[in-house]
Write an enzyme that holds these catalytic residues in place. Structure first.
Site, PDB file in Angstrom:
ATOM      1  CG  HIS A 241      -2.945   3.230   3.000  1.00 50.35           C
ATOM      2  ND1 HIS A 241      -3.564   3.029   1.794  1.00 50.35           N
ATOM      3  CD2 HIS A 241      -2.956   2.029   3.648  1.00 50.35           C
ATOM      4  CE1 HIS A 241      -3.939   1.764   1.715  1.00 50.35           C
ATOM      5  NE2 HIS A 241      -3.585   1.144   2.829  1.00 50.35           N
TER       6      HIS A 241
ATOM      7  CG  ASN B 109      -6.669  -0.743   1.976  1.00 45.69           C
ATOM      8  OD1 ASN B 109      -6.007  -0.326   1.037  1.00 45.69           O
ATOM      9  ND2 ASN B 109      -6.139  -1.274   3.063  1.00 45.69           N
TER      10      ASN B 109
ATOM     11  CB  CYS C  39      -0.898   0.013   1.224  1.00 47.50           C
ATOM     12  SG  CYS C  39      -1.920  -1.447   1.338  1.00 47.50           S
TER      13      CYS C  39
HETATM   14  O1  UT7 Z   1      -3.630  -1.613   3.563  1.00 49.20           O
HETATM   15  C1  UT7 Z   1      -2.789  -2.297   4.412  1.00 49.20           C
HETATM   16  C2  UT7 Z   1      -3.007  -1.859   5.763  1.00 49.20           C
HETATM   17  N1  UT7 Z   1      -4.129  -2.546   6.349  1.00 49.20           N
HETATM   18  C3  UT7 Z   1      -4.667  -2.042   7.422  1.00 49.20           C
HETATM   19  O2  UT7 Z   1      -4.296  -0.996   7.852  1.00 49.20           O
HETATM   20  C4  UT7 Z   1      -5.718  -2.826   8.171  1.00 49.20           C
HETATM   21  C5  UT7 Z   1      -5.478  -2.683   9.639  1.00 49.20           C
HETATM   22  N2  UT7 Z   1      -6.411  -3.419  10.452  1.00 49.20           N
HETATM   23  C6  UT7 Z   1      -7.705  -3.014  10.615  1.00 49.20           C
HETATM   24  O3  UT7 Z   1      -8.120  -2.037  10.024  1.00 49.20           O
HETATM   25  C7  UT7 Z   1      -8.560  -3.759  11.586  1.00 49.20           C
HETATM   26  O4  UT7 Z   1      -7.770  -4.622  12.326  1.00 49.20           O
HETATM   27  C8  UT7 Z   1      -9.719  -4.578  10.917  1.00 49.20           C
HETATM   28  C9  UT7 Z   1     -10.737  -3.627  10.359  1.00 49.20           C
HETATM   29  C10 UT7 Z   1      -9.146  -5.442   9.822  1.00 49.20           C
HETATM   30  C11 UT7 Z   1     -10.386  -5.456  11.939  1.00 49.20           C
HETATM   31  O5  UT7 Z   1     -10.886  -4.654  12.987  1.00 49.20           O
HETATM   32  P1  UT7 Z   1     -10.622  -5.068  14.499  1.00 49.20           P
HETATM   33  O6  UT7 Z   1     -11.341  -4.118  15.326  1.00 49.20           O
HETATM   34  O7  UT7 Z   1      -9.137  -5.187  14.671  1.00 49.20           O
HETATM   35  O8  UT7 Z   1     -11.352  -6.465  14.592  1.00 49.20           O
HETATM   36  P2  UT7 Z   1     -10.751  -7.874  14.983  1.00 49.20           P
HETATM   37  O9  UT7 Z   1     -10.001  -8.439  13.836  1.00 49.20           O
HETATM   38  O10 UT7 Z   1     -10.062  -7.786  16.300  1.00 49.20           O
HETATM   39  O11 UT7 Z   1     -12.086  -8.690  15.192  1.00 49.20           O
HETATM   40  C12 UT7 Z   1     -13.035  -8.346  16.210  1.00 49.20           C
HETATM   41  C13 UT7 Z   1     -14.266  -9.196  16.017  1.00 49.20           C
HETATM   42  C14 UT7 Z   1     -13.953 -10.677  15.851  1.00 49.20           C
HETATM   43  O12 UT7 Z   1     -14.983 -11.421  16.461  1.00 49.20           O
HETATM   44  P3  UT7 Z   1     -14.782 -12.069  17.902  1.00 49.20           P
HETATM   45  O13 UT7 Z   1     -13.609 -12.970  17.766  1.00 49.20           O
HETATM   46  O14 UT7 Z   1     -14.534 -10.921  18.833  1.00 49.20           O
HETATM   47  O15 UT7 Z   1     -16.082 -12.763  18.153  1.00 49.20           O
HETATM   48  C15 UT7 Z   1     -14.042 -10.883  14.362  1.00 49.20           C
HETATM   49  O16 UT7 Z   1     -14.359 -12.202  14.013  1.00 49.20           O
HETATM   50  O17 UT7 Z   1     -14.947  -8.794  14.832  1.00 49.20           O
HETATM   51  C16 UT7 Z   1     -15.158  -9.943  14.006  1.00 49.20           C
HETATM   52  N3  UT7 Z   1     -15.105  -9.522  12.615  1.00 49.20           N
HETATM   53  C17 UT7 Z   1     -16.208  -9.185  11.926  1.00 49.20           C
HETATM   54  N4  UT7 Z   1     -17.516  -9.152  12.259  1.00 49.20           N
HETATM   55  C18 UT7 Z   1     -18.378  -8.750  11.304  1.00 49.20           C
HETATM   56  C19 UT7 Z   1     -14.029  -9.401  11.819  1.00 49.20           C
HETATM   57  N5  UT7 Z   1     -14.399  -8.980  10.595  1.00 49.20           N
HETATM   58  C20 UT7 Z   1     -15.742  -8.847  10.633  1.00 49.20           C
HETATM   59  C21 UT7 Z   1     -16.693  -8.436   9.696  1.00 49.20           C
HETATM   60  N6  UT7 Z   1     -17.993  -8.393  10.059  1.00 49.20           N
HETATM   61  N7  UT7 Z   1     -16.358  -8.074   8.429  1.00 49.20           N
END
Ligand code: UT7
Length: 384
Positions: free
Chosen positions: A255, A285, A115
Site C-alpha cells: 500500500h 495515498n 486501504c
Molecule cells: O492509508 C492509511 C494508512 N495511513 C498511513 O499509513 C499514514 C501513516 N502515518 C504517516 O505516514 C505519518 O504519520 C504522517 C506522514 C501522517 C505524519 O508524519 P510524522 O512524521 O508522523 O509527523 P507528525 O504527525 O508526528 O508531525 C510532526 C510535525 C508536527 O509539528 P510539531 O508538533 O512537531 O511542531 C506537525 O504539526 O510535523 C508537523 N506537520 C507538518 N508540517 C508541515 C504535520 N503535517 C505537516 C505538513 N507540513 N503537511
C-alpha cells in the site's frame, strides 16, 4: 475437484487528469514541498474535477482491464468494488458499475475495508473461483478521497489522492494468480482513521458540516506505528502460507502510504528497498486503489514479469491489514477453465426469449399454412 486458482489476466487503471503538486499545496495550507517529500516521499497526486464520479472512474479502469483480458462484460460472473468513497451510501456503487459496464444481471457488491479493501476483494474473488462458483471475476479498487478532505488540515490533506484500478481474475488449474492470503483486523484502532459524521452514529446535519465531521481524520503517528508493525508480519505470513520463501519473492507491492513505512518494512524483512514497487511519489495515498494501481504500473513497465512471485500487502482504516502472494502467469500459455459458469437468471430469461422468438419466426411460415390446411380438411370431413 482439481485445485482452481484465480489468475490475473487483465489489468487497467484510470487517473483523473488534474495534477496537484506539493507546490500547489503550499498555496493552500501551511506546508512545504520539503516537509512532504522528506516525511512521506509524495511529490504530487491526482484530483478529480467537478462531475467525475467513483462509478465513472471504476468503469474506465474496468474497461481497460476487460480489454486486456479480452473478456466481454457479459462473461463476468462477479464484480467486486473495493472503496470507501462510493457515489452514494445507497445504492451500492458496484451495481452502478455493473450496469454502466453492460454486464447484464452479473452479481456485484461493494467491499469496504479501508486501504486494505483491494487485497480483501482479491482474496474474495479467489475464494469464489476456488469453490467453483465463478470463473471470471472483476475486482476494482477505486477512491475519490479529495472530496472528503479538510483542506485546512495539513496532517491529512497533503497525503491523499484519487485513482481507480482494476484486475480481471480468471479460473485456472495452473498454480498462478493468488497462491495465499492473510486477512486481519483490529477494531480497537477504529478511531485512528475515521470519518465521524454522516453515518448512522452522527447522521448528516448542520452540526456535522459546522464541525467538519464529514472530513477524514487521522492519527498519523498511531497509524504509522501500526503499519510498520503489521506490514512485515503480514508479508512473512502470506509467504509462508504460499509454501514459498522470501528469497523466491521477486517484488512486493505495498500500500502506497509513506516511503518511510516501506523503508522500515524492507529493513525488518532484510530485503533491499528496490524489491518494493513504489509510485506514491506520483499519486500519494489512493487508499483501496493504491495496490491495484501499483500492480498495473509494475506490469505495464515490465518491472513485474510472467512467472514472477509478488506479495500484495495493504493496511489501513479499521484497522485492517491483508497480504497475498500472487504469481503472474503467462496469459497466452496458461489455459483458463471452461467449466459451466453461473448464469444470471435475467440472462437466461433473455436468452430463452430470444430462442423462442427465433423458433416462432422460423416456424410461423410453415406452421400457418399447415394449420389452415388441417382446418380446411376438418371442415370437409367433420368428425362424427
Ligand atoms: O492509508 C492509511 C494508512 N495511513 C498511513 O499509513 C499514514 C501513516 N502515518 C504517516 O505516514 C505519518 O504519520 C504522517 C506522514 C501522517 C505524519 O508524519 P510524522 O512524521 O508522523 O509527523 P507528525 O504527525 O508526528 O508531525 C510532526 C510535525 C508536527 O509539528 P510539531 O508538533 O512537531 O511542531 C506537525 O504539526 O510535523 C508537523 N506537520 C507538518 N508540517 C508541515 C504535520 N503535517 C505537516 C505538513 N507540513 N503537511
Amino acid at each position: 475437484m482439481m485445485q482452481r486458482y484465480g489468475r490475473i489476466t487483465g489489468w487497467g487503471k484510470y487517473l483523473p487528469p488534474k495534477v496537484l503538486t506539493n507546490f500547489d499545496l503550499e498555496q493552500i495550507v501551511d506546508t512545504t514541498d520539503e516537509w512532504i517529500v522528506s516525511r512521506t516521499g509524495i511529490r504530487q497526486r491526482r484530483m478529480v474535477e467537478d462531475g467525475e464520479t467513483n462509478s465513472g472512474m471504476s468503469v474506465k479502469s474496468a474497461q481497460a482491464a476487460l480489454a486486456k483480458a479480452q473478456l466481454d462484460p457479459n462473461q463476468l460472473d462477479l464484480i467486486i468494488v473495493a472503496t470507501s468513497s462510493p457515489d452514494y451510501f445507497v445504492p451500492p456503487v458496484s451495481s452502478m458499475v455493473q450496469h454502466a459496464l453492460g454486464a447484464k444481471g452479473v452479481g456485484a457488491f461493494t467491499l469496504v475495508a479501508g486501504c486494505t479493501g483491494f487485497v480483501y476483494a482479491l482474496a474474495t474473488a479467489q475464494q469464489f473461483i476456488a469453490a467453483g462458483q465463478a470463473d471470471n471475476v472483476l475486482v476494482i479498487g477505486t477512491e475519490i478521497l479529495t472530496r472528503n478532505l479538510n483542506w485546512r488540515d495539513r496532517n491529512t490533506c497533503v497525503l491523499f489522492g484519487d485513482a481507480s484500478a482494476a484486475v480481471v481474475v480468471q479460473a485456472s488449474t495452473e498454480p498462478t494468480g493468488v497462491l495465499s492470503q492473510v486477512l486481519g483486523s483490529d477494531g480497537s484502532g477504529a478511531e485512528a482513521l475515521i470519518v465521524r459524521g454522516g453515518g448512522t452514529t452522527i447522521p448528516m446535519s448542520q452540526r456535522v458540516v459546522d464541525e467538519g465531521l464529514h472530513h477524514l481524520e487521522m492519527d498519523g503517528p498511531e497509524v504509522f506505528k501500526f503499519a510498520t508493525r503489521t506490514l512485515s508480519r503480514a508479508v512473512r505470513k502470506a509467504v509462508s502460507a504460499s509454501g514459498l520463501s522470501l528469497d523466491e519473492i521477486n517484488m512486493i507491492i505495498p500500500h502506497q502510504a509513506n516511503m518511510r513505512i516501506i523503508e522500515l518494512a524492507a529493513t525488518l524483512l532484510r530485503l533491499p528497498v528496490d524489491r518494493f514497487y513504489v509510485n506514491l511519489d506520483r499519486y500519494g495515498n489512493t487508499s483501496a486503489a493504491s495496490i491495484p494501481l501499483a500492480l498495473c504500473e509494475a506490469l505495464d513497465e515490465g518491472a513485474v514479469r510472467d512467472g514472477d512471485n509478488l506479495v500484495l500487502v495493504g493496511f489501513g482504516a479499521g484497522l485492517t491489514w491483508a497480504a497475498s502472494v500472487v504469481r503472474i502467469g503467462v496469459v497466452e500459455s496458461v489455459p483458463t477453465l471452461t467449466a459451466p459458469r453461473m448464469v444470471p437468471l435475467s440472462q437466461f430469461r433473455g436468452a430463452a426469449k430470444r430462442v423462442a422468438g427465433r423458433v416462432l419466426e422460423t416456424a410461423v411460415p410453415f406452421v400457418l399454412p399447415l394449420y389452415s390446411r388441417v382446418l380446411r380438411i376438418r371442415k370437409r370431413k367433420p368428425l362424427s
